[in-house]
Design a protein around this motif. Structure first.
Motif, PDB file in Angstrom:
ATOM      1  N   HIS A 245       0.833  -1.201   0.000  1.00 16.98           N
ATOM      2  CA  HIS A 245       0.000   0.000   0.000  1.00 16.98           C
ATOM      3  C   HIS A 245       0.877   1.265   0.000  1.00 16.98           C
ATOM      4  CE1 HIS A 245      -3.753  -2.066   0.303  1.00 16.98           C
ATOM      5  NE2 HIS A 245      -3.519  -2.571   1.492  1.00 16.98           N
ATOM      6  N   LEU A 246       1.982   1.236   0.757  1.00 17.15           N
ATOM      7  CA  LEU A 246       2.878   2.395   0.791  1.00 17.15           C
ATOM      8  C   LEU A 246       3.523   2.630  -0.571  1.00 17.15           C
ATOM      9  CD1 LEU A 246       4.757   2.085   4.228  1.00 17.15           C
ATOM     10  CD2 LEU A 246       2.800   3.523   3.656  1.00 17.15           C
ATOM     11  N   ILE A 247       3.885   1.567  -1.261  1.00 18.35           N
ATOM     12  CA  ILE A 247       4.482   1.714  -2.600  1.00 18.35           C
ATOM     13  C   ILE A 247       3.476   2.345  -3.553  1.00 18.35           C
ATOM     14  CG2 ILE A 247       5.190   0.414  -4.648  1.00 18.35           C
ATOM     15  CD1 ILE A 247       6.812  -1.394  -2.910  1.00 18.35           C
ATOM     16  N   GLU A 248       2.247   1.845  -3.536  1.00 12.94           N
ATOM     17  CA  GLU A 248       1.241   2.354  -4.470  1.00 12.94           C
ATOM     18  C   GLU A 248       0.862   3.799  -4.168  1.00 12.94           C
ATOM     19  OE1 GLU A 248      -1.807  -0.693  -4.357  1.00 12.94           O
ATOM     20  OE2 GLU A 248      -0.814  -1.766  -5.991  1.00 12.94           O
ATOM     21  N   ALA A 249       0.983   4.203  -2.899  1.00 14.25           N
ATOM     22  CA  ALA A 249       0.700   5.590  -2.528  1.00 14.25           C
ATOM     23  C   ALA A 249       1.948   6.467  -2.597  1.00 14.25           C
ATOM     24  CB  ALA A 249       0.120   5.646  -1.108  1.00 14.25           C
ATOM     25  N   GLU A 250       3.085   5.851  -2.993  1.00 13.24           N
ATOM     26  CA  GLU A 250       4.380   6.544  -3.061  1.00 13.24           C
ATOM     27  C   GLU A 250       4.767   7.144  -1.712  1.00 13.24           C
ATOM     28  OE1 GLU A 250       4.289   9.252  -6.380  1.00 13.24           O
ATOM     29  OE2 GLU A 250       4.351   7.623  -7.841  1.00 13.24           O
ATOM     30  N   LYS A 251       4.549   6.358  -0.676  1.00 16.87           N
ATOM     31  CA  LYS A 251       4.871   6.776   0.686  1.00 16.87           C
ATOM     32  C   LYS A 251       5.945   5.901   1.324  1.00 16.87           C
ATOM     33  CE  LYS A 251       1.587   9.974   1.083  1.00 16.87           C
ATOM     34  NZ  LYS A 251       1.850  11.402   1.386  1.00 16.87           N
ATOM     35  N   ILE A 252       6.450   4.926   0.602  1.00 15.99           N
ATOM     36  CA  ILE A 252       7.422   3.998   1.169  1.00 15.99           C
ATOM     37  C   ILE A 252       8.807   4.638   1.207  1.00 15.99           C
ATOM     38  CG2 ILE A 252       8.085   2.883  -1.012  1.00 15.99           C
ATOM     39  CD1 ILE A 252       8.030   0.197   0.566  1.00 15.99           C
ATOM     40  N   PRO A 253       9.599   4.386   2.255  1.00 18.91           N
ATOM     41  CA  PRO A 253      10.973   4.917   2.287  1.00 18.91           C
ATOM     42  C   PRO A 253      11.773   4.436   1.081  1.00 18.91           C
ATOM     43  CG  PRO A 253      10.333   4.105   4.459  1.00 18.91           C
ATOM     44  CD  PRO A 253       9.242   3.695   3.518  1.00 18.91           C
ATOM     45  N   ARG A 254      12.538   5.317   0.511  1.00 23.97           N
ATOM     46  CA  ARG A 254      13.292   4.987  -0.704  1.00 23.97           C
ATOM     47  C   ARG A 254      14.652   4.393  -0.337  1.00 23.97           C
ATOM     48  NH1 ARG A 254      11.133   6.652  -5.362  1.00 23.97           N
ATOM     49  NH2 ARG A 254      13.156   6.462  -6.411  1.00 23.97           N
ATOM     50  N   LEU A 255      14.609   3.227   0.263  1.00 21.28           N
ATOM     51  CA  LEU A 255      15.826   2.510   0.611  1.00 21.28           C
ATOM     52  C   LEU A 255      16.186   1.562  -0.526  1.00 21.28           C
ATOM     53  CD1 LEU A 255      15.045   1.530   4.320  1.00 21.28           C
ATOM     54  CD2 LEU A 255      16.228   3.573   3.485  1.00 21.28           C
ATOM     55  N   LYS A 256      17.462   1.497  -0.845  1.00 19.03           N
ATOM     56  CA  LYS A 256      17.918   0.597  -1.892  1.00 19.03           C
ATOM     57  C   LYS A 256      19.103  -0.216  -1.381  1.00 19.03           C
ATOM     58  CE  LYS A 256      19.197   0.291  -6.779  1.00 19.03           C
ATOM     59  NZ  LYS A 256      19.404   1.025  -8.047  1.00 19.03           N
ATOM     60  N   SER A 257      18.953  -1.541  -1.408  1.00 17.33           N
ATOM     61  CA  SER A 257      20.035  -2.425  -0.976  1.00 17.33           C
ATOM     62  C   SER A 257      21.022  -2.615  -2.113  1.00 17.33           C
ATOM     63  CB  SER A 257      19.460  -3.779  -0.551  1.00 17.33           C
ATOM     64  OG  SER A 257      20.502  -4.680  -0.259  1.00 17.33           O
ATOM     65  N   GLU A 258      22.308  -2.461  -1.817  1.00 20.20           N
ATOM     66  CA  GLU A 258      23.327  -2.555  -2.867  1.00 20.20           C
ATOM     67  C   GLU A 258      23.659  -3.989  -3.238  1.00 20.20           C
ATOM     68  OE1 GLU A 258      26.652  -0.156  -1.634  1.00 20.20           O
ATOM     69  OE2 GLU A 258      25.700   1.679  -2.361  1.00 20.20           O
ATOM     70  N   ASN A 259      23.466  -4.930  -2.345  1.00 23.15           N
ATOM     71  CA  ASN A 259      23.687  -6.345  -2.660  1.00 23.15           C
ATOM     72  C   ASN A 259      22.722  -7.168  -1.825  1.00 23.15           C
ATOM     73  OD1 ASN A 259      24.611  -8.955  -3.243  1.00 23.15           O
ATOM     74  ND2 ASN A 259      26.715  -8.232  -3.508  1.00 23.15           N
ATOM     75  N   ALA A 260      21.481  -7.211  -2.272  1.00 23.58           N
ATOM     76  CA  ALA A 260      20.407  -7.801  -1.476  1.00 23.58           C
ATOM     77  C   ALA A 260      20.550  -9.315  -1.322  1.00 23.58           C
ATOM     78  CB  ALA A 260      19.059  -7.470  -2.109  1.00 23.58           C
TER      79      ALA A 260
END
Length: 487
Positions: free
Chosen positions: A239-254
């Motif tokens: 729901h947060l992604i679709e509302a563009e409310k999710i923290p913009r964290l990006k893992s470099e090597n997930a």
């Protein structure tokens, strides 16, 4: 943020072993062949076989189905559910159905033992197979399966194992959070059989406006709380992604991170490289996502009071879970987290039996690990449910009803009515069923169910009335066989 209604489901693959009267067990793997060991789908009351999508499925009156999937694993899929609590209830009902379907002795004085975990082991502790737990979520956009935005979900998915992991002892006799995490190979991929991605990009459209996210990254849960929290927190993140409310964290090597988190079994060790934010621990990441969800739960609107109440309860449970992890509150986590509960119970058995040799202790733990996940007899589950009834999400009475009755507010209700009528009139051979269609063979007529929210209609009532007439000239299926071999 406005949170709409959604639909969820779980598919569980099950491992198979042979259990002998003396309590020992032996593996059943693909090379041995299930047919040689009499692993068969057995028709049980309130169920019928239908050939659909190239696969013979045993459809149950609650709208779920059982089948032999790729890799020759027994698998069960819940009906479509509009609440996360219903997902838990129908997943547990599925355990009972699968145990009944496979409740047959085998030829060499043993019985089949089905276990609901993700990694199979033989009597020496060697890995012989993997079994998936597949989560399904309805989406209003395809952002979650698009690498351009889906990357924001990955740090959440690789760190939620600190509360939803099933626990696992490695060959070095070291305990880890998650079984499935050790099999993940890629961040995104459309293939799930060989690639094992964190996010499956093969989303399917529903009614042209809604998508399905199919995740294979999580463990199979025995405890209801862990399953409830896994599905519920993931739903909040979507729901947060679709509302563009999710923290913009990006893992470099997930991929490395999800493995390392599991193997280190420490929620506070900084193992995740976050782009432009340095190293974070699994606990740090989960806290960031929780705070974002709490803000939107407090300020957002909801499609219904029921949805609001459930998602806010999930937010509360999430906060309690992270507080327990922070405070190392083992008593709170026992009965709620599978990995903590399993480790506590099995370590206690090792100590009680005065096992000090490391090799002996490893094999002893592996043996008990199988029985923790056993659904054929469910002895460990019964012990846990009796010990911690206040930590459960649903009751045994609710699960028992869910074995035969579908969710009343999704298309599973209509599929169930169609199936029950066919069983009542013994016209199983004159119909077809799949997730989104009910089919009459005489004459060829379909009633399509593309909308998972559709649970009743006058048009469907009229369609049902055609069933006895359409089958009048067809030969009813006078088939007394209870057993069907799956080739």
């Amino acid at each position: 943020m406005h949170i709409p209604e959604s639909v969820y489901g779980i598919e569980n693959e099950f491992g198979v072993a042979r259990i002998f009267p003396n309590g020992t067990f032996a593996s059943v793997d693909k090379e041995q062949g299930y047919q040689r060991l009499d692993v068969i789908l057995k028709r049980i009351p309130r169920s019928i076989f239908i050939l659909g999508t190239g696969q013979k499925r045993l459809w149950h009156s609650n709208g779920s189905c059982t089948y032999i999937d790729t890799g020759e694993h027994p698998e069960h899929a819940t009906p479509e559910c509009m609440s996360i609590r219903d997902v838990v209830k129908y997943n547990k009902a599925g355990e009972r159905l699968v145990a009944e379907v496979f409740d047959d002795p085998i030829s060499d004085n043993g019985k089949l033992l089905l276990f609901k975990n993700n990694v199979g082991v033989d009597e020496k502790g060697n890995i012989f197979g993997e079994f998936g737990c597949h989560e399904n979520y309805m989406l209003y956009t395809n952002d979650s399966i698009n690498p351009q935005k889906g990357f924001m979900l990955i740090p959440f998915l690789i760190t939620r194992q600190i509360f939803d992991g099933a626990g696992w002892w490695t060959r070095n006799n070291e305990f880890c959070f998650s079984q499935r995490a050790l099999s993940i190979q890629r961040e995104f991929d459309a293939i799930t059989i060989n690639a094992r991605p964190i996010i499956n990009t093969r989303g399917s459209l529903d009614t042209g406006t809604r998508w399905r996210l199919h995740l294979i990254v999580g463990d199979s849960n025995i405890l209801e709380f862990a399953m409830y929290l896994k599905i519920g927190t993931t739903a909040l993140m979507l729901h947060l992604i679709e509302a563009e409310k999710i923290p913009r964290l990006k893992s470099e090597n997930a991929v490395n991170a999800i493995n390392a988190i599991s193997l280190h079994y420490d929620p506070f060790e900084p193992l995740i490289d976050i782009e432009n934010n340095g190293k974070k621990s699994a606990f740090d990441i989960q806290t960031i996502y929780l705070q974002a969800a709490q803000k939107e739960l407090a300020q957002g609107s909801f499609a219904s009071e029921k949805t609001e109440a459930e998602l806010k309860h999930i937010g509360l449970c999430w906060e309690q879970a992270l507080n327990a992890i922070y405070n190392r509150d083992i008593p709170w986590m026992i009965g709620r987290f599978d990995h903590v509960t399993k480790k506590s119970m099995i370590d206690r058995e090792v100590a009680r039996n005065h096992i000090t040799d490391s090799s002996e202790a490893f094999l002893f733990r592996k043996n008990l690990d199988i029985f923790y996940h056993d659904i054929t007899h469910g002895a460990w589950q019964k012990r846990m449910n009796a010990a911690w009834p206040d930590k459960r999400i649903v009751t045994d009475a609710e699960i028992e009803r869910a074995v035969t009755e579908p969710p009343i507010n999704t298309r599973a209700n209509m599929r169930s009515r169609f199936l029950k009528l066919a069983i009542e009139h013994n016209f199983a051979g004159s119909i077809g069923i799949d997730w989104a269609v009910c089919h009459l063979k005489y004459p060829e007529t379909n009633f399509n169910l593309p909308d998972p929210f559709l649970y009743e209609s006058s048009e469907f009532d009229a369609f049902l009335m055609q069933l006895p007439a359409s089958c009048k000239n067809a030969s009813p299926r006078h088939d007394d066989k209870n057993n069907y071999n799956i080739e």
